[in-house]
Design an enzyme around this catalytic site. Structure first.
Site, PDB file in Angstrom:
ATOM      1  CE1 TYR A  71      -3.233  -2.841   0.222  1.00  0.00           C
ATOM      2  CE2 TYR A  71      -3.528  -2.422   2.553  1.00  0.00           C
ATOM      3  CZ  TYR A  71      -3.842  -3.140   1.420  1.00  0.00           C
ATOM      4  OH  TYR A  71      -4.765  -4.153   1.496  1.00  0.00           O
ATOM      5  CE  LYS A 227     -20.586  11.391   3.414  1.00  0.00           C
ATOM      6  NZ  LYS A 227     -21.318  10.380   4.164  1.00  0.00           N
ATOM      7  CD  GLN A 300     -13.633   9.614   4.906  1.00  0.00           C
ATOM      8  OE1 GLN A 300     -12.567   9.055   5.145  1.00  0.00           O
ATOM      9  NE2 GLN A 300     -13.964  10.004   3.674  1.00  0.00           N
TER      10      GLN A 300
END
Length: 323
Positions: A71, A227, A300
């Site tokens: 990542y 969203k 979030q």
């Protein structure tokens, strides 16, 4: 890490497979915070915001973090380490191996012993820990190297570099081969309302063999959060991999956004976002130990937290099934 150091959590926890780890129903997923400028990146990220987000997740009671060496080509692990440096909490830290990169950032895959030995040392250094709680083979390829790779992970466990070993994206046949060599603590598969293939054979196999399951992408990489709009997807940065994903493009996109409308309707009755309903739907399955949920801002985390406690009624589940 010792279980005595864990933060008190307000959530019911579930034991992960054959381990002594008891996980909160949702864990923090650190894929997106790796940033952009690599093949599966999410565009540029604000590291300070990412650190605040992880700190907030831990303050709220989430007790595990899932990352991977690949990542951001090591960057996600470094950001996780920065977040944990001054944190009073000691969450379980999970990471993954087998995907590596050349100096020009091109990705290659290896499960050879020497490569995995290099990877574990690099991950321990980037994460600034002495031992990794769960070390996972990220992808089962090269397939002819799986058994040798799993033998190497079993050795890393014997050496005390990792506490438990798991697999990610494996099928039943591949897990059967691995089990002949050493026990599997966990499987990490994709699982969501839009991707249910593991229900037929993989989840029953894991339940039968006491393999914990932590599913990724329960909100389909943000698609089911409520969203996402066609306009927003169009304006995603070019180095956001989702621009190339079939789920984010027609003909699938319109139907997927209709599903979000149904999740919003169900969520409204509980005063939660559509994404919470999507996560909760995956947690309803008795074979699932916990769901990995990504977040890039503290607010979030607040939005997804109710997924750890919400229970859907049979009628609500049936409405989703019918869709």
């Amino acid at each position: 890490m010792s279980t005595q150091n864990l933060p008190a959590t307000k959530f019911e926890t579930r034991q992960l497979g054959n381990s002594d780890m008891h996980l909160t129903p949702i864990g923090y997923g650190a894929w997106a915070i790796g940033g952009g400028n690599w093949e599966f990146g999410w565009g540029a990220q604000d590291d300070n915001e990412s650190i605040r987000t992880i700190e907030h997740a831990l303050d709220c009671g989430i007790n595990w973090i899932d990352t991977a060496a690949i990542y951001g080509l090591g960057h996600s692990e470094e950001v996780v380490a920065k977040a944990l440096k001054n944190s009073p909490h000691k969450p379980y830290v999970f990471t993954k191996c087998s995907m590596r990169w050349f100096p020009d950032r091109r990705i290659y895959r290896s499960l050879k012993a020497g490569s995995l030995q290099e990877e574990i040392e690099d991950s321990l250094r980037r994460l600034r820990v002495d031992v990794i709680d769960l070390y996972q083979i990220h992808w089962p390829n090269p397939e002819d190297e799986i058994e040798g790779g799993w033998e190497t992970l079993a050795r890393l466990k014997e050496q005390g570099k990792v506490r438990y070993i798991g697999v990610s994206n494996f099928n039943v046949k591949q897990m059967k081969h691995a089990l002949k060599i050493a026990p599997i603590t966990s499987l990490q598969p994709p699982y969501s309302i839009l991707r249910r293939d593991i229900e037929s054979d993989i989840l029953p196999f894991c339940q039968k063999n006491n393999i914990g399951v932590i599913n990724y992408s329960p909100m389909v990489s943000g698609l089911l959060t409520g969203k996402m709009t066609a306009e927003r997807i169009k304006n995603l940065p070019d180095d956001d991999w989702r621009k190339r994903s079939p789920n984010f493009n027609e003909p699938k996109l319109s139907k997927n956004l209709k599903l979000v409308g149904l999740l919003r309707e169900i969520g409204n009755a509980h005063n939660v976002e559509p994404g919470v309903v999507a996560i909760t739907w995956t947690l309803r399955h008795p074979g699932i130990t916990g769901a990995i949920v990504g977040a890039r801002r503290p607010d979030q985390i607040d939005g997804i937290l109710p997924a750890a406690t919400l229970r859907l009624s049979q009628q609500e589940i049936s409405r989703i099934e019918k869709f």
